[in-house]
Design a protein around this motif. Structure first.
Motif, PDB file in Angstrom:
ATOM      1  N   GLU A   1     -40.185  30.061  59.352  1.00  0.00           N
ATOM      2  CA  GLU A   1     -41.009  29.479  60.327  1.00  0.00           C
ATOM      3  C   GLU A   1     -40.308  28.165  60.856  1.00  0.00           C
ATOM      4  O   GLU A   1     -40.770  27.611  61.886  1.00  0.00           O
ATOM      5  CB  GLU A   1     -42.681  29.063  59.845  1.00  0.00           C
ATOM      6  CG  GLU A   1     -43.215  30.546  59.437  1.00  0.00           C
ATOM      7  CD  GLU A   1     -43.258  31.380  60.626  1.00  0.00           C
ATOM      8  OE1 GLU A   1     -43.972  30.929  61.689  1.00  0.00           O
ATOM      9  OE2 GLU A   1     -42.975  32.667  60.608  1.00  0.00           O
ATOM     10  N   GLY A   2     -39.935  27.712  59.846  1.00  0.00           N
ATOM     11  CA  GLY A   2     -39.222  26.122  60.412  1.00  0.00           C
ATOM     12  C   GLY A   2     -38.087  26.415  61.470  1.00  0.00           C
ATOM     13  O   GLY A   2     -38.160  25.610  62.135  1.00  0.00           O
TER      14      GLY A   2
ATOM     15  N   ASP B   1     -40.770  25.753  54.080  1.00  0.00           N
ATOM     16  CA  ASP B   1     -41.604  25.532  55.241  1.00  0.00           C
ATOM     17  C   ASP B   1     -42.828  24.766  54.425  1.00  0.00           C
ATOM     18  O   ASP B   1     -43.353  25.287  53.462  1.00  0.00           O
ATOM     19  CB  ASP B   1     -42.137  26.924  55.669  1.00  0.00           C
ATOM     20  CG  ASP B   1     -41.401  27.650  56.510  1.00  0.00           C
ATOM     21  OD1 ASP B   1     -40.408  27.008  57.236  1.00  0.00           O
ATOM     22  OD2 ASP B   1     -41.261  28.812  56.498  1.00  0.00           O
ATOM     23  N   CYS B   2     -43.136  23.803  54.983  1.00  0.00           N
ATOM     24  CA  CYS B   2     -44.111  22.708  54.384  1.00  0.00           C
ATOM     25  C   CYS B   2     -45.344  22.532  55.377  1.00  0.00           C
ATOM     26  O   CYS B   2     -45.146  22.101  56.531  1.00  0.00           O
ATOM     27  CB  CYS B   2     -43.774  21.476  54.215  1.00  0.00           C
ATOM     28  SG  CYS B   2     -42.019  21.264  52.981  1.00  0.00           S
TER      29      CYS B   2
ATOM     30  N   PHE C   1     -40.040  20.701  57.543  1.00  0.00           N
ATOM     31  CA  PHE C   1     -39.090  21.827  57.239  1.00  0.00           C
ATOM     32  C   PHE C   1     -37.809  21.348  56.537  1.00  0.00           C
ATOM     33  O   PHE C   1     -37.196  20.315  57.235  1.00  0.00           O
ATOM     34  CB  PHE C   1     -38.579  22.591  58.550  1.00  0.00           C
ATOM     35  CG  PHE C   1     -37.619  23.741  58.095  1.00  0.00           C
ATOM     36  CD1 PHE C   1     -38.078  24.711  57.359  1.00  0.00           C
ATOM     37  CD2 PHE C   1     -36.317  23.635  58.939  1.00  0.00           C
ATOM     38  CE1 PHE C   1     -36.948  25.662  57.430  1.00  0.00           C
ATOM     39  CE2 PHE C   1     -35.291  24.542  58.668  1.00  0.00           C
ATOM     40  CZ  PHE C   1     -35.808  25.661  58.034  1.00  0.00           C
ATOM     41  N   GLN C   2     -37.561  21.906  55.316  1.00  0.00           N
ATOM     42  CA  GLN C   2     -36.413  21.543  54.594  1.00  0.00           C
ATOM     43  C   GLN C   2     -35.170  22.782  54.564  1.00  0.00           C
ATOM     44  O   GLN C   2     -35.553  23.589  54.399  1.00  0.00           O
ATOM     45  CB  GLN C   2     -36.764  21.349  53.014  1.00  0.00           C
ATOM     46  CG  GLN C   2     -37.636  20.303  52.624  1.00  0.00           C
ATOM     47  CD  GLN C   2     -38.206  20.123  51.228  1.00  0.00           C
ATOM     48  OE1 GLN C   2     -39.276  20.406  51.037  1.00  0.00           O
ATOM     49  NE2 GLN C   2     -37.117  20.040  50.431  1.00  0.00           N
TER      50      GLN C   2
ATOM     51  N   ILE D   1     -31.515  18.886  54.568  1.00  0.00           N
ATOM     52  CA  ILE D   1     -32.040  18.161  55.573  1.00  0.00           C
ATOM     53  C   ILE D   1     -33.923  18.187  55.459  1.00  0.00           C
ATOM     54  O   ILE D   1     -34.268  19.505  55.358  1.00  0.00           O
ATOM     55  CB  ILE D   1     -31.589  18.742  57.124  1.00  0.00           C
ATOM     56  CG1 ILE D   1     -30.163  18.444  57.119  1.00  0.00           C
ATOM     57  CG2 ILE D   1     -32.195  17.879  58.218  1.00  0.00           C
ATOM     58  CD1 ILE D   1     -29.441  19.782  56.916  1.00  0.00           C
ATOM     59  N   ILE D   2     -34.377  17.414  55.903  1.00  0.00           N
ATOM     60  CA  ILE D   2     -35.772  17.419  56.090  1.00  0.00           C
ATOM     61  C   ILE D   2     -36.433  16.966  57.354  1.00  0.00           C
ATOM     62  O   ILE D   2     -36.061  15.695  57.817  1.00  0.00           O
ATOM     63  CB  ILE D   2     -36.603  16.392  55.032  1.00  0.00           C
ATOM     64  CG1 ILE D   2     -36.062  16.834  53.623  1.00  0.00           C
ATOM     65  CG2 ILE D   2     -38.185  16.737  55.204  1.00  0.00           C
ATOM     66  CD1 ILE D   2     -36.633  15.905  52.621  1.00  0.00           C
ATOM     67  N   TYR D   3     -36.708  17.968  58.000  1.00  0.00           N
ATOM     68  CA  TYR D   3     -37.300  17.611  59.525  1.00  0.00           C
ATOM     69  C   TYR D   3     -38.675  17.318  59.480  1.00  0.00           C
ATOM     70  O   TYR D   3     -39.665  17.865  58.846  1.00  0.00           O
ATOM     71  CB  TYR D   3     -37.289  18.690  60.361  1.00  0.00           C
ATOM     72  CG  TYR D   3     -35.662  19.135  60.785  1.00  0.00           C
ATOM     73  CD1 TYR D   3     -34.967  18.375  61.652  1.00  0.00           C
ATOM     74  CD2 TYR D   3     -34.969  20.203  59.890  1.00  0.00           C
ATOM     75  CE1 TYR D   3     -33.854  18.967  62.172  1.00  0.00           C
ATOM     76  CE2 TYR D   3     -33.532  20.356  60.423  1.00  0.00           C
ATOM     77  CZ  TYR D   3     -33.095  19.688  61.343  1.00  0.00           C
ATOM     78  OH  TYR D   3     -31.614  20.031  61.746  1.00  0.00           O
TER      79      TYR D   3
END
Length: 450
Positions: free
Chosen positions: A98-99, A376-377, A387-388, A407-409
């Motif tokens: 999903e990210g 997906d967070c 999103f990681q 990466i963490i968006y």
């Protein structure tokens, strides 16, 4: 969550949410599959029926323990088979997190270059042997207490989602390592702030020379010490962690050394969704190494296995210069490499009465390495919040795997955080040795104030 048609048969078994009691061990018949139709650590040996995921062809150990970045010239010379963009993403939707879907929909210049897939991840023979033993001896009490486990992957044939996450946390990474961990906070315009850390780790559980078994209530499995080198405002700050299974008094112990105070003190907040020191709130403590916190706040459900397009064999990006990485809104997507692989999918849902910024997380865990490659967070309203993404890269010199970088968006602010960068520092040093007592609060205090 969109359920792909590419789920494997495991998804149909109705696998259980973890409860507070001990769950059944893997049966002898299930364990006997290791090294036969399953790899010695529990992945499917065979290629997928559609041929997108190849058969397992393990690599061999080579390279120096220090002074070298991971590389594979043959893999790095390959060209993409195709590129996913916002224009054609619907064609590949069943294979995307999903990210990744959010990034493709939101940023028209975002893309994913998909390359030929390789399944070369391998582990030392002593890990294979220990994993086979663990398969029928190691259990999990509740969510946080592995019991009767030693050296290898604890749950190669997992019965629940928490066991999958413990496989990630306890994997072999060498006996010791010293690594540079450079970090970037990148704003929506592509401008970044750089921080630099040096991390020293001694692995106690997955340790070839002196493995420390895990028993319920006796779960110390690594020592960790980080020192912030820059920026100047936080330079000299150190975090010492004795990482243990369990919760409360038997769980993680941590100390923080503050240069301004010139003393080290206990740090009870080194947990969960408290921000890691020096990250400006861009990374929680339990997001280090994709996930490394206590599991007790969540219910963990194993949804099954799924074919997906995931970051893999990212040798090039792990050596990329930081100016080349930073890009407006997202990472420079000319650099990451994506491949088809099978992953375990684990859903973590916040338990009633517990608190965390993330009400739900969906973890995607590579079957060959047990490495978390994407998360997906979701927030309390059920919206995708962060999103990681971990750029999985095999390390042939010690036969392990790392996500370099990660990466963490942050979809709310438009910023993104990049950690585990090394290219402008030094390669991991797996030949490091630490003297007895090195990872004590007293020893850290003495070294810091000399």
């Amino acid at each position: 969550m969109h359920i792909s048609k590419k789920w494997g048969p495991v998804a149909m078994l109705g696998l259980a949410v973890v409860t507070g009691s001990a769950l059944a061990k893997t049966t002898a018949d299930q364990a006997a599959r290791l090294g036969k139709d399953l790899t010695p650590v529990g992945a499917e040996k065979a290629a997928s029926k559609d041929g997108l995921v190849p058969a397992w062809t393990p690599g061999t150990q080579h390279g120096k323990l220090s002074g070298e970045y991971a590389k594979d010239p043959a893999v790095e010379a390959e060209k993409p088979m195709f590129t996913i963009t916002s224009a054609n993403m619907d064609k590949y939707a069943d294979y995307l997190s999903e990210g990744h879907k959010y990034l493709l929909k939101t940023f028209k210049d975002y893309k994913m270059n998909v390359y030929p897939s390789h399944r070369n991840v391998a582990w030392p023979d002593f890990i294979y042997k220990a994993t086979a033993k663990n398969a029928t001896s190691c259990t999990l009490e509740g969510t946080d207490d592995p019991d009767n486990c030693e050296l290898g992957f604890p749950y190669p044939v997992p019965n629940n989602g928490a066991e999958v996450i413990w496989n990630h946390r306890l994997k072999w990474r060498g006996d010791n390592v010293v690594r540079n961990n450079d970090q970037m906070i990148v704003d929506a315009n592509g401008h970044y702030q750089l921080a630099q850390l040096v991390e020293e780790v001694q692995f106690l559980y997955a340790n070839k020379e002196n493995p420390v078994p895990l028993k319920k209530g006796k779960g110390l499995f690594l020592y960790y010490l980080s020192k912030i080198m820059s920026p100047a405002r936080s330079a000299g700050t150190m975090i010492l962690v004795h990482e243990s299974a369990g919760t409360g008094a038997t769980g993680r112990s941590a100390w923080l050394y503050a240069p301004a105070l010139k003393r080290i003190r206990r740090a009870p907040a080194v947990c969960c969704d408290n921000p890691y020191e020096g990250t400006d709130g861009q990374q929680f403590y339990d997001q280090v190494d994709m996930f490394n916190g206590v599991l007790e706040r969540y219910s963990w459900k194993l949804l099954g296995k799924r074919e997906m397009i995931v970051p893999y064999d990212n040798y090039k990006i792990s050596r990329a210069k930081y100016d080349d990485l930073a890009h407006q809104n997202h990472l420079n997507q000319d650099l990451p490499r994506y491949e088809y692989h099978r992953v375990w999918v684990v859903e973590a849902t916040l338990r009633p009465g517990q608190r965390h910024t993330y009400a739900k997380r969906v973890f995607y865990v590579d079957e060959d390495s047990w490495d978390i490659v994407m998360v997906d967070c979701y927030d309390a309203q059920g919206a995708l919040f962060n999103f990681q993404e971990g750029m999985l890269t095999p390390q042939s010199n010690v036969l392990t795997v790392f996500t370099v970088p990660e990466i963490i968006y942050h979809f709310d602010s438009g910023r993104y955080f990049v950690t585990a960068l090394q290219a402008q520092g030094r390669p991991n040093d797996y030949a490091a040795k630490f003297p007895q007592g090195y990872f004590t609060a007293q020893a850290v205090q003495q070294r810091a104030t000399r």
